[in-house]
Design a protein around this motif. Structure first.
Motif, mmCIF file in Angstrom:
data_model
loop_
_atom_site.group_PDB
_atom_site.id
_atom_site.type_symbol
_atom_site.label_atom_id
_atom_site.label_comp_id
_atom_site.label_asym_id
_atom_site.label_seq_id
_atom_site.Cartn_x
_atom_site.Cartn_y
_atom_site.Cartn_z
ATOM 1 N N MET A 1 6.077 -5.218 15.380
ATOM 2 C CA MET A 1 6.055 -5.594 13.962
ATOM 3 C C MET A 1 5.306 -4.490 13.222
ATOM 4 N N VAL A 2 5.757 -4.154 12.012
ATOM 5 C CA VAL A 2 5.096 -3.113 11.213
ATOM 6 C C VAL A 2 4.738 -3.694 9.847
ATOM 7 N N LEU A 3 3.448 -3.670 9.519
ATOM 8 C CA LEU A 3 2.958 -4.121 8.217
ATOM 9 C C LEU A 3 2.621 -2.887 7.394
ATOM 10 N N VAL A 4 3.374 -2.642 6.329
ATOM 11 C CA VAL A 4 3.194 -1.453 5.491
ATOM 12 C C VAL A 4 2.516 -1.866 4.193
ATOM 13 N N GLY A 5 1.355 -1.283 3.921
ATOM 14 C CA GLY A 5 0.647 -1.569 2.677
ATOM 15 C C GLY A 5 1.380 -0.989 1.486
ATOM 16 N N ILE A 6 1.289 -1.674 0.357
ATOM 17 C CA ILE A 6 1.961 -1.199 -0.850
ATOM 18 C C ILE A 6 1.436 0.166 -1.266
ATOM 19 N N ASP A 7 0.210 0.498 -0.861
ATOM 20 C CA ASP A 7 -0.392 1.780 -1.253
ATOM 21 C C ASP A 7 0.284 2.977 -0.602
ATOM 22 N N VAL A 8 0.915 2.780 0.571
ATOM 23 C CA VAL A 8 1.573 3.893 1.262
ATOM 24 C C VAL A 8 3.076 3.654 1.421
ATOM 25 N N ALA A 9 3.601 2.649 0.719
ATOM 26 C CA ALA A 9 5.006 2.271 0.902
ATOM 27 C C ALA A 9 5.960 3.390 0.497
ATOM 28 N N ARG B 1 15.881 2.853 11.021
ATOM 29 C CA ARG B 1 15.990 1.467 10.578
ATOM 30 C C ARG B 1 15.654 0.529 11.736
ATOM 31 N N ARG B 2 14.849 -0.495 11.463
ATOM 32 C CA ARG B 2 14.432 -1.412 12.506
ATOM 33 C C ARG B 2 14.060 -2.757 11.868
ATOM 34 N N PRO B 3 14.110 -3.841 12.662
ATOM 35 C CA PRO B 3 13.668 -5.136 12.133
ATOM 36 C C PRO B 3 12.155 -5.228 12.168
ATOM 37 N N GLY B 4 11.616 -6.277 11.524
ATOM 38 C CA GLY B 4 10.192 -6.558 11.625
ATOM 39 C C GLY B 4 9.295 -5.730 10.743
ATOM 40 N N VAL B 5 9.848 -5.075 9.686
ATOM 41 C CA VAL B 5 9.020 -4.333 8.737
ATOM 42 C C VAL B 5 8.666 -5.258 7.580
ATOM 43 N N VAL B 6 7.372 -5.376 7.301
ATOM 44 C CA VAL B 6 6.890 -6.257 6.238
ATOM 45 C C VAL B 6 6.086 -5.430 5.242
ATOM 46 N N LEU B 7 6.459 -5.479 3.983
ATOM 47 C CA LEU B 7 5.704 -4.825 2.914
ATOM 48 C C LEU B 7 4.612 -5.788 2.453
ATOM 49 N N VAL B 8 3.359 -5.336 2.458
ATOM 50 C CA VAL B 8 2.224 -6.218 2.189
ATOM 51 C C VAL B 8 1.344 -5.637 1.085
ATOM 52 N N GLY B 9 0.873 -6.496 0.209
ATOM 53 C CA GLY B 9 -0.070 -6.073 -0.825
ATOM 54 C C GLY B 9 -0.740 -7.285 -1.457
ATOM 55 N N ARG B 10 -1.764 -7.027 -2.237
ATOM 56 C CA ARG B 10 -2.432 -8.112 -2.961
ATOM 57 C C ARG B 10 -1.731 -8.297 -4.314
ATOM 58 N N TYR B 11 -1.450 -9.552 -4.660
ATOM 59 C CA TYR B 11 -0.725 -9.853 -5.897
ATOM 60 C C TYR B 11 -1.044 -11.294 -6.257
ATOM 61 N N GLU B 12 -1.825 -11.485 -7.314
ATOM 62 C CA GLU B 12 -2.319 -12.826 -7.636
ATOM 63 C C GLU B 12 -1.724 -13.389 -8.915
#
Length: 368
Positions: free
Chosen positions: A60-68, A78-89
């Protein structure tokens, strides 16, 4: 909570962990806290360069919005399991178009998505199949026979095994097994359905006998394997099997690169001949950057007296083993008899050795 800082170091064989790519220390703390809740260890890369060696093989790969954007420009396979993650309230979904460029499977916004992330990461704590890739140093090196031998040996020991034939120009691993008449989906049909079939269901529709399941080719036109189809096949194998063996072509495409990156061990089969060593050097140079672990299996006989250590030294790779001549092997293959089927002979001995080094040496009840 233990982590490994990726930087440019190579992963250790057999240690496949989720990968976090971010330079945002606050976001990193949040993600490590999620993983700590389910006792999962993470690899951490601060940028796309450091993530390169790890990206394909991580479950699984969690990519921060800061380096997306940087990761999207890196053009990872291309691969499955890539998740774009960031703080958003703020209310509503975030406006992050980079998710499409990154080809992210999911977008997770913290803190709202934390329970989902914890559950998703926690699923990785369960047992996953080990995966090996095999490729030939030159045409006719015997890579398909070794791949089939590994799969047959594992299945005889009661391990649920998926054998994937990823070489569209090879003779077909189903012929090596004597399975060409067995019913089930082959690659051409699978490329039309893999995105709409769940991993357990995908395995069920493939040709199989006992503990061995095979994904190979039909006798139609030659087609390539889309990376998405390979990703689906590997995901199905990882989730439902004990071992996945992939027989790869010497000319690597995106699907092959994906499989090499996902494999715990990769073996380059090289006949003990001078010209074979020269050809294998070019294959090794192409494949090695994508492998977690690449080593050499040297196949005899050696007309000029080349020894296994000599071949490995010439290629600058570790020696995984030597396959001594087995006179009855070719005759058995012509008769449709799977390699290593009776557990005797040099091939079966080598396969047990390689499986033991993967931590799969303790056999389950031997299939009758």
């Amino acid at each position: 909570m233990a982590v490994r800082i990726a930087h440019n170091a190579a992963p250790m064989p057999g240690q496949r962990r989720p990968l976090v790519v971010t330079a945002d220390l606050d976001l990193l703390d949040d993600l490590l806290r999620c993983a700590a809740q389910v006792n999962v260890m993470m690899d951490v890369a601060p940028d796309a360069v450091a993530a390169g060696k790890w990206f394909s093989g991580a479950p699984m790969v969690l990519v921060g919005i800061d380096v997306a954007e940087e990761c999207a420009r890196a053009s990872f396979p291309r691969r499955p399991g890539v998740v774009l993650v960031g703080r958003y309230e703020r209310p509503g979904p975030p406006d992050w178009p980079v998710a499409l460029d990154l080809r992210a499977e999911h977008v997770a916004t913290l803190p709202a998505a934390e329970p989902w992330l914890v559950d998703r990461i926690g699923r990785l704590a369960g047992a996953e199949a080990r995966m090996v890739a095999v490729l030939g140093g030159r045409g006719g090196a015997g890579a398909s026979v070794l791949a089939a031998g590994l799969a047959v040996t594992a299945a005889r020991s009661g391990m649920r095994t998926l054998l994937v034939d990823a070489d569209p120009l090879g003779g077909g691993v189903d012929l090596v097994l004597g399975w060409e008449e067995l019913d089930g989906l082959r690659w051409p049909a699978l490329t039309q359905t893999s995105g709409r079939v769940s991993p357990p269901a995908l395995v069920e529709v493939l040709p199989q006998r006992g503990e061995l399941v095979v994904l190979s080719w039909d006798r139609g036109g030659v087609l390539g394997i889309p990376a998405e189809a390979m990703a689906s096949a590997l995901d199905a194998g990882r989730r439902g099997q004990d071992l996945v063996v992939v027989d790869l072509p010497r000319r690597l495409d995106d699907a092959s690169v994906l499989a090499l990156g996902a494999a715990d061990r990769s073996y380059l089969v090289v006949p003990a001949e001078l010209r074979a060593c020269a050809a294998a050097a070019r294959v090794a140079a192409t494949a090695a950057p994508h492998c977690l672990s690449l080593s050499v299996v040297v196949r005899g006989p050696a007309p000029g007296g080349l020894r296994g250590p000599d071949v490995a030294s010439a290629l600058g790779l570790p020696l995984a083993g030597v396959l001594r001549p087995e006179p009855g092997l070719a005759r058995g293959l012509e008769r449709g008899q799977p390699p290593a089927r009776d557990g005797r002979g040099p091939l079966a001995v080598l396969c047990r050795q390689l499986l033991g080094e993967l931590g799969l040496g303790a056999a389950k009840a031997v299939a009758s």
